[in-house]
Scaffold this active site. Structure first.
Site, PDB file in Angstrom:
ATOM      1  N   TYR A  63       0.303  -1.476  -0.657  1.00  0.00           N
ATOM      2  CA  TYR A  63       0.070   0.408  -0.344  1.00  0.00           C
ATOM      3  C   TYR A  63       1.111   1.266   0.079  1.00  0.00           C
ATOM      4  CZ  TYR A  63      -3.529  -3.521   1.017  1.00  0.00           C
ATOM      5  OH  TYR A  63      -4.308  -4.677   1.815  1.00  0.00           O
ATOM      6  N   PHE A 213     -12.759  -6.046   1.333  1.00  0.00           N
ATOM      7  CA  PHE A 213     -13.689  -5.297   0.961  1.00  0.00           C
ATOM      8  C   PHE A 213     -15.534  -5.424   1.604  1.00  0.00           C
ATOM      9  CE2 PHE A 213     -12.045  -5.112  -3.612  1.00  0.00           C
ATOM     10  CZ  PHE A 213     -10.629  -4.792  -3.305  1.00  0.00           C
ATOM     11  N   LEU A 215     -17.649  -3.675   2.476  1.00  0.00           N
ATOM     12  CA  LEU A 215     -18.373  -2.907   2.297  1.00  0.00           C
ATOM     13  C   LEU A 215     -17.675  -1.974   1.039  1.00  0.00           C
ATOM     14  CD1 LEU A 215     -17.032   0.389   4.830  1.00  0.00           C
ATOM     15  CD2 LEU A 215     -18.899  -1.532   4.839  1.00  0.00           C
ATOM     16  N   PHE A 218     -13.720  -0.844  -3.389  1.00  0.00           N
ATOM     17  CA  PHE A 218     -13.422   0.981  -4.625  1.00  0.00           C
ATOM     18  C   PHE A 218     -14.794   0.544  -4.841  1.00  0.00           C
ATOM     19  CE2 PHE A 218      -9.353  -2.093  -4.961  1.00  0.00           C
ATOM     20  CZ  PHE A 218      -8.724  -0.387  -3.833  1.00  0.00           C
ATOM     21  N   PRO A 220     -18.375   0.657  -2.822  1.00  0.00           N
ATOM     22  CA  PRO A 220     -18.904   0.424  -2.138  1.00  0.00           C
ATOM     23  C   PRO A 220     -20.513   0.285  -2.280  1.00  0.00           C
ATOM     24  CG  PRO A 220     -17.731   2.159  -1.301  1.00  0.00           C
ATOM     25  CD  PRO A 220     -17.326   2.477  -3.199  1.00  0.00           C
ATOM     26  N   LEU A 221     -20.985  -1.028  -1.339  1.00  0.00           N
ATOM     27  CA  LEU A 221     -21.967  -1.808  -1.536  1.00  0.00           C
ATOM     28  C   LEU A 221     -23.186  -1.414  -1.758  1.00  0.00           C
ATOM     29  CD1 LEU A 221     -22.090  -4.242   0.982  1.00  0.00           C
ATOM     30  CD2 LEU A 221     -21.232  -4.697  -1.775  1.00  0.00           C
TER      31      LEU A 221
HETATM   32  N1  LIG Z   1      -5.934  -9.686   0.914  1.00  0.00           N
HETATM   33  C1  LIG Z   1      -6.452  -8.459  -0.473  1.00  0.00           C
HETATM   34  O1  LIG Z   1      -5.485  -8.724  -1.161  1.00  0.00           O
HETATM   35  C2  LIG Z   1      -6.613  -7.287   0.901  1.00  0.00           C
HETATM   36  C3  LIG Z   1      -7.733  -7.065  -0.734  1.00  0.00           C
HETATM   37  C4  LIG Z   1      -8.311  -5.343  -0.364  1.00  0.00           C
HETATM   38  C5  LIG Z   1      -8.394  -4.467   0.593  1.00  0.00           C
HETATM   39  N2  LIG Z   1      -7.679  -5.796   1.676  1.00  0.00           N
HETATM   40  C6  LIG Z   1      -7.447  -5.077   3.075  1.00  0.00           C
HETATM   41  O2  LIG Z   1      -9.377  -4.750   3.453  1.00  0.00           O
HETATM   42  C7  LIG Z   1      -9.606  -3.712   3.893  1.00  0.00           C
HETATM   43  C8  LIG Z   1     -10.760  -3.941   3.847  1.00  0.00           C
HETATM   44  O3  LIG Z   1     -11.271  -3.695   2.715  1.00  0.00           O
HETATM   45  P1  LIG Z   1     -11.209  -1.984   1.656  1.00  0.00           P
HETATM   46  O4  LIG Z   1     -10.158  -0.011   2.635  1.00  0.00           O
HETATM   47  O5  LIG Z   1     -10.403  -2.199  -0.026  1.00  0.00           O
HETATM   48  O6  LIG Z   1     -12.663  -2.106   1.180  1.00  0.00           O
HETATM   49  P2  LIG Z   1     -14.003  -1.400   1.928  1.00  0.00           P
HETATM   50  O7  LIG Z   1     -13.324  -1.423   3.788  1.00  0.00           O
HETATM   51  O8  LIG Z   1     -14.752  -2.453   1.350  1.00  0.00           O
HETATM   52  O9  LIG Z   1     -14.561  -0.307   1.362  1.00  0.00           O
HETATM   53  C9  LIG Z   1     -13.459   1.388   1.596  1.00  0.00           C
HETATM   54  C10 LIG Z   1     -14.153   1.853   0.627  1.00  0.00           C
HETATM   55  O10 LIG Z   1     -15.301   2.555   0.808  1.00  0.00           O
HETATM   56  C11 LIG Z   1     -16.103   3.333   1.624  1.00  0.00           C
HETATM   57  N3  LIG Z   1     -15.889   3.513   2.437  1.00  0.00           N
HETATM   58  C12 LIG Z   1     -15.483   2.982   4.057  1.00  0.00           C
HETATM   59  N4  LIG Z   1     -16.731   3.119   4.925  1.00  0.00           N
HETATM   60  C13 LIG Z   1     -17.879   4.474   4.846  1.00  0.00           C
HETATM   61  C14 LIG Z   1     -19.275   4.908   4.928  1.00  0.00           C
HETATM   62  N5  LIG Z   1     -18.950   4.853   6.459  1.00  0.00           N
HETATM   63  N6  LIG Z   1     -19.913   5.597   3.992  1.00  0.00           N
HETATM   64  C15 LIG Z   1     -19.496   5.193   3.120  1.00  0.00           C
HETATM   65  N7  LIG Z   1     -17.936   4.776   2.272  1.00  0.00           N
HETATM   66  C16 LIG Z   1     -17.145   4.410   3.063  1.00  0.00           C
HETATM   67  C17 LIG Z   1     -14.081   4.219   1.504  1.00  0.00           C
HETATM   68  O11 LIG Z   1     -14.013   5.380   1.564  1.00  0.00           O
HETATM   69  P3  LIG Z   1     -13.375   6.326   2.577  1.00  0.00           P
HETATM   70  O12 LIG Z   1     -11.803   6.123   2.878  1.00  0.00           O
HETATM   71  O13 LIG Z   1     -13.791   8.127   1.446  1.00  0.00           O
HETATM   72  O14 LIG Z   1     -14.615   6.333   4.142  1.00  0.00           O
HETATM   73  C18 LIG Z   1     -13.386   3.222   0.444  1.00  0.00           C
HETATM   74  O15 LIG Z   1     -14.076   3.600  -0.456  1.00  0.00           O
HETATM   75  C19 LIG Z   1      -8.418  -2.711   3.614  1.00  0.00           C
HETATM   76  O16 LIG Z   1      -8.014  -1.717   4.467  1.00  0.00           O
HETATM   77  C20 LIG Z   1      -7.115  -3.358   3.305  1.00  0.00           C
HETATM   78  O17 LIG Z   1      -6.727  -3.673   4.751  1.00  0.00           O
HETATM   79  C21 LIG Z   1      -7.023  -6.619   1.674  1.00  0.00           C
END
Ligand SMILES: NC(=O)c1ccc[n+]([C@@H]2O[C@H](COP(=O)([O-])OP(=O)(O)OC[C@H]3O[C@@H](n4cnc5c(N)ncnc54)[C@H](OP(=O)(O)O)[C@@H]3O)[C@@H](O)[C@H]2O)c1
Length: 294
Positions: A63, A213, A215, A218, A220-221
Site C-alpha cells: 500500500y 472489501f 463494504l 472500491f 461500496p455496496l
Molecule cells: N488481501 C487482499 O487482497 C486485500 C484486498 C483489498 C483490501 N484488503 C484489506 O481490507 C481492508 C478493507 O478493504 P477496502 O478498504 O479495500 O474496502 P472496504 O472496507 O470494503 O471499503 C472501503 C471503501 O468504502 C468507503 N467507505 C468506508 N466507510 C464508509 C462509510 N461509512 N460510508 C461510505 N463509504 C465508506 C471508503 O472510502 P473513504 O476512504 O472515503 O471512507 C472506501 O472507498 C483494506 O483496508 C485492506 O487492509 C485486503
C-alpha cells in the site's frame, strides 16, 4: 463513544483481538499509490481508531508502496501492547502503480524484512501470504513452497502467526499440513458470498475469517433493499453491512477501510448494532440475488 468490545473477540493464533478492527489500505493515495491526499487526517484516523479501542489493524507494504506502513509507524509507534498489526506479502508495486507478483521464497523473505523495518518491530504479529492469480478471486494450484518459506521465517522468530489471502479451501488444507493458519483473508461481503462454505469450515476449526472489501471495496455496496433496511433501523447502509458480517459467523473479524474520520466513527458504531432474525432474512435475500459461483 462506541464500545467496540460489544462485538466480542476472536483469536488470531494466541492473540485475541476485538472483532471490529480497521483496514489501512485506503490511507495511501489514489489507486493505493503514493502519499495520502490528506496526511494529517490519515494519521488522525489511525490514532483515533486505536483510541477508540481498535486492537487489530490490517496493512501491507504494497500500500503506497511502503506509505501505509510508514504512516502506521509514525502515528502509533511505540505500539500499544495489545495492538495486533497484520501485514501481507506476495506482491510488489511497479513505478506505474501496477501490482506484480513477488512470490518466490527470496522475494517473500525480502518482503518480511521490509515489513519488519518499515513497521519498526522485531517480529511481525501476523503475515498473510497473498496469493496472486485472478486479481480478487482465488485460483487453484499448490502454495506449498511459498507457505513453507514463510513457515521457515516463523521458525526463525520473525513472524508470530501465519495467514493466507485470496485462497481456495484446498490451499487452506495444503497450508495446514505445513504450519498453523491463524486467519484467511478473502473477498466476502453481504453481496459477494462465494466463501459461505469456507467461512463455516474455518469457524469449525477456530480459524479467523477476515473479509476484504467488507463494504464492497472500491465501489461500496449499493442496494435498495440494504438502504431500506438501514433506514428502518436508523442506521446507515455501511453499518448494516458490517453488522450483518458480525452476525454471520463468530470467526469473522472486520477490517473496514476508510481514510475519513467520519466514516471511521460510523463504521465502529456498527459494533453495537444488533440485527433481528427478520432483518437478517431480508439481508440474506440480497446475498442470494448477488451470490456467485453457484
Ligand atoms: N488481501 C487482499 O487482497 C486485500 C484486498 C483489498 C483490501 N484488503 C484489506 O481490507 C481492508 C478493507 O478493504 P477496502 O478498504 O479495500 O474496502 P472496504 O472496507 O470494503 O471499503 C472501503 C471503501 O468504502 C468507503 N467507505 C468506508 N466507510 C464508509 C462509510 N461509512 N460510508 C461510505 N463509504 C465508506 C471508503 O472510502 P473513504 O476512504 O472515503 O471512507 C472506501 O472507498 C483494506 O483496508 C485492506 O487492509 C485486503
Amino acid at each position: 463513544m462506541t464500545d467496540i468490545a460489544k462485538a466480542g473477540r476472536f483469536p488470531l493464533g494466541d492473540l485475541r483481538v476485538k472483532r471490529m478492527g480497521y483496514g489501512a489500505m485506503q490511507l495511501a493515495g489514489p489507486g493505493v499509490f503514493g502519499p495520502p491526499k490528506d496526511r494529517p487526517q490519515a494519521l488522525a484516523v489511525l490514532r483515533e481508531a486505536v483510541a477508540s479501542g481498535v486492537d487489530h489493524i490490517d496493512t501491507s507494504d504494497f500500500y503506497g508502496p511502503y506509505v501505509v506502513n510508514e504512516l502506521i509507524r509514525e502515528a502509533l509507534h511505540p505500539y500499544p501492547d495489545d495492538l495486533v498489526i497484520v501485514t501481507k506479502v506476495g506482491a510488489v508495486r511497479g513505478p506505474d502503480a501496477s501490482w506484480n507478483p513477488a512470490q518466490t521464497p527470496a522475494e517473500l523473505t525480502r518482503a518480511v524484512h521490509d515489513n519488519l523495518r518499515n513497521l519498526r518491530v522485531d517480529s511481525l504479529d501476523v503475515v498473510n501470504l497473498r496469493i496472486t492469480g485472478a486479481v480478487h478471486e482465488p485460483s487453484e494450484g499448490s502454495i506449498a513452497e511459498r507457505f513453507a518459506a514463510l513457515a521457515e521465517l516463523q521458525r526463525q522468530g520473525l513472524i508470530k502467526h501465519l495467514g493466507l489471502s485470496n485462497v481456495t479451501s484446498a490451499q487452506v488444507s495444503e497450508a495446514l499440513g505445513i504450519a498453523e493458519v491463524a486467519c484467511v483473508q478473502n473477498l466476502y461481503n453481504l453481496v459477494h458470498r462465494a466463501d459461505d462454505a469456507m467461512v463455516n469450515a474455518l469457524a469449525a476449526k477456530g480459524i479467523a475469517y477476515v473479509p476484504f472489501f467488507p463494504l464492497g471495496g472500491f465501489s461500496p455496496l449499493q442496494s435498495e433493499a440494504l438502504s431500506s433496511v438501514a433506514a428502518s433501523l436508523g442506521a446507515t447502509p455501511m453499518q448494516v453491512a458490517l453488522a450483518w458480517l458480525l452476525q454471520r459467523a463468530p470467526n469473522i473479524l472486520l477490517i473496514p477501510g476508510t481514510s475519513s474520520l467520519a466514516h471511521l466513527r460510523e463504521n465502529l458504531a456498527a459494533a453495537e448494532l444488533a440485527l433481528s432474525g427478520d432483518v437478517l432474512s431480508q439481508l440474506d435475500a440480497i446475498g442470494k440475488q448477488g451470490r456467485e459461483h453457484e
